[in-house]
Design a protein around this motif. Structure first.
Motif, PDB file in Angstrom:
ATOM      1  N   ASP A  17       8.184   0.281   8.405  1.00  0.00           N
ATOM      2  CA  ASP A  17       9.023   0.409   7.209  1.00  0.00           C
ATOM      3  C   ASP A  17       9.181  -0.919   6.483  1.00  0.00           C
ATOM      4  OD1 ASP A  17       9.494   3.113   7.200  1.00  0.00           O
ATOM      5  OD2 ASP A  17      11.416   2.989   8.241  1.00  0.00           O
ATOM      6  N   TYR A  18       9.134  -2.022   7.215  1.00  0.00           N
ATOM      7  CA  TYR A  18       9.262  -3.358   6.624  1.00  0.00           C
ATOM      8  C   TYR A  18       7.957  -3.845   6.007  1.00  0.00           C
ATOM      9  CZ  TYR A  18      13.666  -3.725   9.244  1.00  0.00           C
ATOM     10  OH  TYR A  18      14.921  -3.517   9.760  1.00  0.00           O
ATOM     11  N   GLY A  19       6.870  -3.054   6.128  1.00  0.00           N
ATOM     12  CA  GLY A  19       5.605  -3.439   5.519  1.00  0.00           C
ATOM     13  C   GLY A  19       4.635  -4.144   6.448  1.00  0.00           C
ATOM     14  N   PRO A  35       1.756  -8.660   8.522  1.00  0.00           N
ATOM     15  CA  PRO A  35       1.973  -7.962   7.246  1.00  0.00           C
ATOM     16  C   PRO A  35       0.786  -7.078   6.889  1.00  0.00           C
ATOM     17  CG  PRO A  35       2.583 -10.265   7.046  1.00  0.00           C
ATOM     18  CD  PRO A  35       1.923 -10.106   8.391  1.00  0.00           C
ATOM     19  N   ASP A  36       1.079  -5.943   6.293  1.00  0.00           N
ATOM     20  CA  ASP A  36       0.043  -5.013   5.864  1.00  0.00           C
ATOM     21  C   ASP A  36      -0.910  -5.756   4.941  1.00  0.00           C
ATOM     22  OD1 ASP A  36      -1.508  -2.922   4.940  1.00  0.00           O
ATOM     23  OD2 ASP A  36       0.190  -1.626   4.490  1.00  0.00           O
ATOM     24  N   GLU A  39      -0.508  -5.674   1.240  1.00  0.00           N
ATOM     25  CA  GLU A  39       0.697  -6.284   0.669  1.00  0.00           C
ATOM     26  C   GLU A  39       0.880  -7.717   1.170  1.00  0.00           C
ATOM     27  OE1 GLU A  39       3.874  -3.755   1.863  1.00  0.00           O
ATOM     28  OE2 GLU A  39       2.860  -1.959   1.197  1.00  0.00           O
ATOM     29  N   THR A  40      -0.181  -8.350   1.575  1.00  0.00           N
ATOM     30  CA  THR A  40      -0.092  -9.609   2.283  1.00  0.00           C
ATOM     31  C   THR A  40       0.117 -10.823   1.380  1.00  0.00           C
ATOM     32  OG1 THR A  40      -1.147 -10.918   3.992  1.00  0.00           O
ATOM     33  CG2 THR A  40      -2.570 -10.062   2.310  1.00  0.00           C
ATOM     34  N   ASN A  66      -0.800   2.055  11.687  1.00  0.00           N
ATOM     35  CA  ASN A  66      -0.429   1.898  10.284  1.00  0.00           C
ATOM     36  C   ASN A  66       0.672   2.865   9.918  1.00  0.00           C
ATOM     37  OD1 ASN A  66      -2.205  -0.113   9.168  1.00  0.00           O
ATOM     38  ND2 ASN A  66      -3.876   1.330   9.449  1.00  0.00           N
ATOM     39  N   LYS A  67       1.356   2.566   8.829  1.00  0.00           N
ATOM     40  CA  LYS A  67       2.357   3.471   8.298  1.00  0.00           C
ATOM     41  C   LYS A  67       1.654   4.741   7.819  1.00  0.00           C
ATOM     42  CE  LYS A  67       6.176   3.523   5.047  1.00  0.00           C
ATOM     43  NZ  LYS A  67       6.996   2.710   4.152  1.00  0.00           N
TER      44      LYS A  67
END
Length: 108
Positions: A17-19, A35-36, A39-40, A66-67
């Motif tokens: 949820d935090y990415g 970090p994903d 979105e890094t 992964n999310k």
């Protein structure tokens, strides 16, 4: 293979949820968060170099978590609602899922 504990599953869900992406070591049960990549930050290697090297070195034992996509999230909620023994609650959730509303409204 070491299965994650309930507290680890909760931690994984929070980090997603935090990415973050989660890497789970199936031999040791170790969790590594990065970090994903979509979105890094530009300095990923600088801040997460040790973790990336650890994953790369032992990549056979680390699995990536992964999310879920919004479609996968919907399917999870639908399956959950269908499996409830409380039919009244099950029907309420299924009716809510059938409406054309954004998924964030359904969070309890």
């Amino acid at each position: 293979m070491t299965a994650p504990t309930l507290s680890q599953i909760k931690e994984i869900a929070e980090q997603l949820d935090y990415g973050f992406c989660c890497y789970y070591n199936i031999k040791t049960g170790e969790l590594v968060y990065i970090p994903d990549f979509e979105e890094t930050v530009d300095d990923l290697e600088e801040f997460y170099g040790k973790d990336l090297a650890k994953i790369k070195k032992d990549k056979r034992n680390f699995i990536l978590i992964n999310k879920p996509s919004s479609r996968e999230s919907f399917e999870i909620m639908d399956e959950f609602a269908q499996q409830l023994s409380n039919k009244n609650l099950s029907n309420q959730l299924l009716n809510a899922l059938a409406k054309n509303v954004p998924l964030h409204i359904l969070k309890l």
